[in-house]
Design an enzyme around this catalytic site. Structure first.
Site, PDB file in Angstrom:
ATOM      1  N   ASP A 133       0.864  -1.183   0.000  1.00 57.00           N
ATOM      2  CA  ASP A 133       0.000   0.000   0.000  1.00 57.00           C
ATOM      3  C   ASP A 133       0.900   1.233   0.000  1.00 57.00           C
ATOM      4  OD1 ASP A 133      -1.813   2.062   0.836  1.00 57.00           O
ATOM      5  OD2 ASP A 133      -3.074   0.538   1.770  1.00 57.00           O
ATOM      6  N   ARG A 190      -0.552   4.439   0.086  1.00 54.66           N
ATOM      7  CA  ARG A 190      -1.408   5.592   0.390  1.00 54.66           C
ATOM      8  C   ARG A 190      -0.893   6.386   1.574  1.00 54.66           C
ATOM      9  NH1 ARG A 190      -7.081   2.665   0.590  1.00 54.66           N
ATOM     10  NH2 ARG A 190      -5.715   1.041   1.348  1.00 54.66           N
TER      11      ARG A 190
END
Ligand SMILES: [Zn+2]
Length: 422
Positions: free
Chosen positions: A332, A334
């Site tokens: 990930d 983000r």
């Protein structure tokens, strides 16, 4: 037209100004004091037509700065064209809030970005090329799902109008990074951050490493869209309730209805919950972040889909994160550390109902000092069968669920559709 032709040729035949040239090292006429009130802080100046006035690295418009370059390059856009900001002011007042001047509270957007024409009218009048990084407008939404009574979205004539349209206030926010603040948020040194940004973009912004006096960067990345349901002044009012979903872009599901994940159903559920809170006298807020495919992009995402579907044993919840990591090198990208900034920009101190199961979002919001009441999971009936793989894997990895967290054995039993079944 003739004048424009002349200007274009001037632009094309002029000397290339290297942004790292020592001649530009002076603090300039407009030094920035990040965190101070607008007039004291000074205008963010990203103009490329007046290099000596610039007090930031990069250009306005996020990733669209490159399309602007193409428009100039092709001759369609006059390189010295300036926006006429007449009648573009925000449709509602937002702030100022105390959070705007709390040290380190907001580091990834310009809290004064929607008030540029108002706060710096004098400078714009004197010829300085200033541009808003935030715009606030109104819209009506038609959500086809709500035609079904099952969603429980009722017409009230104001928020949900006769005919089913939903009235909203919405804002677009471009990223504006205060590099010392970003470095602190990620617990790295500013030098290291600047150097990595420089190297990982193929050296696109030499000022990152040559101009330590410039502490603000307009990164070429996507921004944020906010949808506010109900009275916008209720958002920051802790005496009134707030329902909020923080949603990261998933074009495949959000727009096209792909059934491999829960993104659109959860987004629509979030909108329904926002509308209902607004109808009760509170407010609803959808924060939509342009972070496609966990900020790894759609190409990576589609490669991962293939890797998931073709692996031995089929698309299993047990190996869900592993497949992403195999392709992208990371699960990930983000990194929710910056996400709460926009909530602080809106003056939020409490979210009564957070429509998200993400522990990463919950932790980032609460650690930034915003209180969260209830966490609202996606109703089981809204989860498409093929999306069970992702949802169960996320629950096992720490997603909020009122039910029992699935075990490693449980995950093995959750298998999605094969590539031949599409
Ligand atoms: Zn999705």
């Amino acid at each position: 037209m003739l004048l424009w032709g002349k200007l274009m040729s001037t632009n094309r035949s002029g000397h290339i100004r290297l942004t790292s040239h020592p001649g530009h090292r002076s603090p300039g006429r407009y030094p920035l004091r990040w965190g101070a009130a607008a007039r004291e802080r000074g205008p963010i100046i990203g103009t490329v037509t007046s290099p000596n006035d610039r007090n930031v690295i990069g250009a306005h418009g996020g990733s669209y700065a490159l399309y602007r370059a193409l428009a100039v390059s092709s001759g369609a856009l006059n390189p010295i064209a300036r926006p006429d900001l007449t009648n573009t002011a925000p449709v509602v007042d937002i702030g100022p809030f105390p959070q705007w001047s709390e040290p380190g509270r907001i580091v990834s957007l310009d809290p004064w970005g929607h008030r540029v024409a108002q706060d710096f009218a004098e400078e714009i009048g004197s010829g300085l090329d200033l541009r808003p990084s935030i715009a606030v407008t109104k819209a009506r939404l038609t959500i086809p799902e709500f035609a079904s009574k099952a969603w429980g979205v009722e017409t009230d004539g104001e928020i949900v109008r006769k005919g089913g349209d939903i009235s909203v206030t919405k804002a677009a926010v471009d990223p504006v990074w205060h590099l010392p603040g970003i470095a602190e948020r990620f617990k790295v040194s500013e030098d290291k951050l600047r150097r990595t940004l420089f190297e990982q973009t193929g050296g696109i912004y030499p000022e990152l490493v040559t101009r330590p006096d410039l502490s603000v960067f307009l990164p070429p990345i996507g921004g944020i869209t906010l949808y506010i349901f109900g009275d916008p002044s209720a958002v920051a009012d802790c005496k009134r309730t707030l329902t909020c979903r923080v949603h990261d872009e998933c074009n495949g599901s959000d727009v096209f209805g792909s059934d491999i994940c829960t993104c659109r159903p959860y987004l629509i559920h979030g909108i329904a919950e926002c509308v209902k809170d607004a109808q009760r006298g509170g407010a609803g807020l959808i924060v939509y972040n342009r972070k496609e495919g966990r900020a790894l992009g759609e190409v990576t995402k589609f490669l991962v889909y293939n890797a998931r579907k073709r692996q031995e044993g089929g698309d299993q919840a047990a190996t869900y994160f592993e497949r992403t990591e195999c392709v992208a090198g990371v699960q990930d990208a983000r990194f929710q550390q910056l996400m709460p900034d926009v909530l602080h920009w809106l003056g939020i101190t409490r979210i009564d109902r957070l429509v998200s199961m993400s522990n990463m979002k919950y932790d980032a919001i609460t650690e930034s000092g915003i209180e969260i009441g209830e966490r609202v999971p996606i109703p089981a009936a809204l989860v498409p069968p093929d999306a069970q793989v992702e949802l169960e894997a996320k629950k096992a990895a720490g997603y909020y669920t009122p039910e029992t967290t699935p075990s490693a054995e449980d995950l093995k039993a959750v298998v999605g559709r094969d590539l031949n079944e599409f």
